[in-house]
Design an enzyme around this catalytic site. Structure first.
Site, PDB file in Angstrom:
ATOM      1  N   SER A 293      27.429   9.646 -26.250  1.00 20.46           N
ATOM      2  CA  SER A 293      26.398   9.379 -25.255  1.00 20.46           C
ATOM      3  C   SER A 293      26.128   7.889 -25.252  1.00 20.46           C
ATOM      4  O   SER A 293      26.477   7.172 -26.210  1.00 20.46           O
ATOM      5  CB  SER A 293      25.121  10.143 -25.626  1.00 20.46           C
ATOM      6  OG  SER A 293      23.998   9.699 -24.883  1.00 20.46           O
TER       7      SER A 293
ATOM      8  N   TYR B  47      18.594  13.381 -31.702  1.00 22.94           N
ATOM      9  CA  TYR B  47      19.748  13.195 -30.822  1.00 22.94           C
ATOM     10  C   TYR B  47      20.404  11.832 -31.056  1.00 22.94           C
ATOM     11  O   TYR B  47      21.628  11.733 -31.202  1.00 22.94           O
ATOM     12  CB  TYR B  47      19.286  13.330 -29.371  1.00 22.94           C
ATOM     13  CG  TYR B  47      20.399  13.396 -28.358  1.00 22.94           C
ATOM     14  CD1 TYR B  47      20.988  14.603 -28.026  1.00 22.94           C
ATOM     15  CD2 TYR B  47      20.849  12.248 -27.712  1.00 22.94           C
ATOM     16  CE1 TYR B  47      22.008  14.678 -27.080  1.00 22.94           C
ATOM     17  CE2 TYR B  47      21.855  12.305 -26.768  1.00 22.94           C
ATOM     18  CZ  TYR B  47      22.433  13.524 -26.453  1.00 22.94           C
ATOM     19  OH  TYR B  47      23.435  13.581 -25.519  1.00 22.94           O
TER      20      TYR B  47
END
Length: 287
Positions: free
Chosen positions: A169, A182
């Site tokens: 990401s 995350y």
């Protein structure tokens, strides 16, 4: 990273038409598909990026072991694949709980391509972040990829060829508030990918990360609601003022765009690309 919810946020900027997995062109007449004879394992395959990657790799000729906890979603994916006209590869659904780390490692034995995609997200300030959720995120998004890689490498090494693509990401390269688990998991995945690249190079195995910003998937749609609650603003403002604030390209990414990058990294033309992090962030990290 996200689902089709076109009512949220500003309309996408004009762009070239996107090809879905069903319209991705196949190989030239008489040529074998690039991944013919290869077996791929894609985690989190029932929806979003994983679903797009599964269909794209099957379009390239691979047999794809589509893995997810969502049995119904996998069945729908397999049914979709069966309806694809002339799909060179095939999709085999495999129900897999990545919190069962031993099962994850066993599932990767004998595969040629591994796409670590499965993920989950919770948006909370650190002082309110449940420790058990932090632990679960790291188990699914960091420990499980390690165990999957560990299970896959012996076969890849033995044949002198392998491809590992980790769906990271922009948050593997940058941090954002309220996403402790995350961001931690994605930064860890970046390091793991580079170690695998260094160890696997002598064995014909490449390892890379793909780093999208916000993708139109169910995971991102849930983040919109969480961010709205955390900041006390509307979902529309979350998209325009938070999610796309640092992006030069003011739209969400489509899952098929990510799948195209994954297919390229798995193909024969990417044999010299390893240890890399491919930013698909609309210019976020250009700041």
């Amino acid at each position: 990273m996200c689902a089709a919810h076109t009512s949220v946020g500003p309309p996408p900027a004009p762009s070239l038409p996107l090809m879905s997995a069903s319209t991705t062109p196949g190989p030239a007449a008489g040529a074998a598909p690039a991944l013919s004879g290869r077996t791929a394992l894609v985690t989190g395959a029932a929806g979003g990026i994983g679903r797009a990657c599964t269909l794209r790799l099957a379009a390239a000729g691979a047999t794809v072991l589509a893995s997810d906890q969502d049995a119904e979603g996998l069945a729908a994916l397999a049914a979709r694949a069966e309806k694809e006209p002339g799909l060179p590869g095939r999709v085999e659904p495999r129900v897999l709980d990545l919190t069962d780390l031993d099962a994850a490692e066993r599932a990767a034995a004998g595969i040629d391509i591994l796409v670590n995609n499965a993920g989950l997200q919770l948006v909370r300030p650190i002082e309110e972040f449940p420790p058990e959720v932090f632990s679960r995120v790291l188990t699914v998004m960091l420990e499980a990829p390690f165990r999957l890689v560990r299970g896959a490498l012996p076969h890849m090494y033995a044949q002198g060829w392998g491809r590992i693509v980790n769906i990271s990401s922009v948050h593997g390269l940058r941090a954002s508030a309220y996403k402790a688990a995350y961001v931690t998991a994605k930064h860890g995945l970046e390091g793991l990918s580079k170690v695998v690249a260094l160890e696997g190079a002598a064995h014909g195995v490449t390892s890379n990360c793909v780093n999208p910003a916000y993708v139109r998937t169910p995971l991102v749609e849930r983040q919109i609601a969480d961010q709205a609650a955390a900041h006390g603003i509307s979902p529309e403002r979350v998209v325009s003022e938070i999610m796309l604030a640092d992006s030069a390209v003011k739209r969400l990414i489509e899952p098929e765009e990510v799948a195209e990058a994954v297919a390229y990294l798995c193909g024969p033309d990417a044999s010299f690309i390893t240890g890399a992090s491919l930013a698909m962030d609309g210019g976020w990290t250009a700041h």
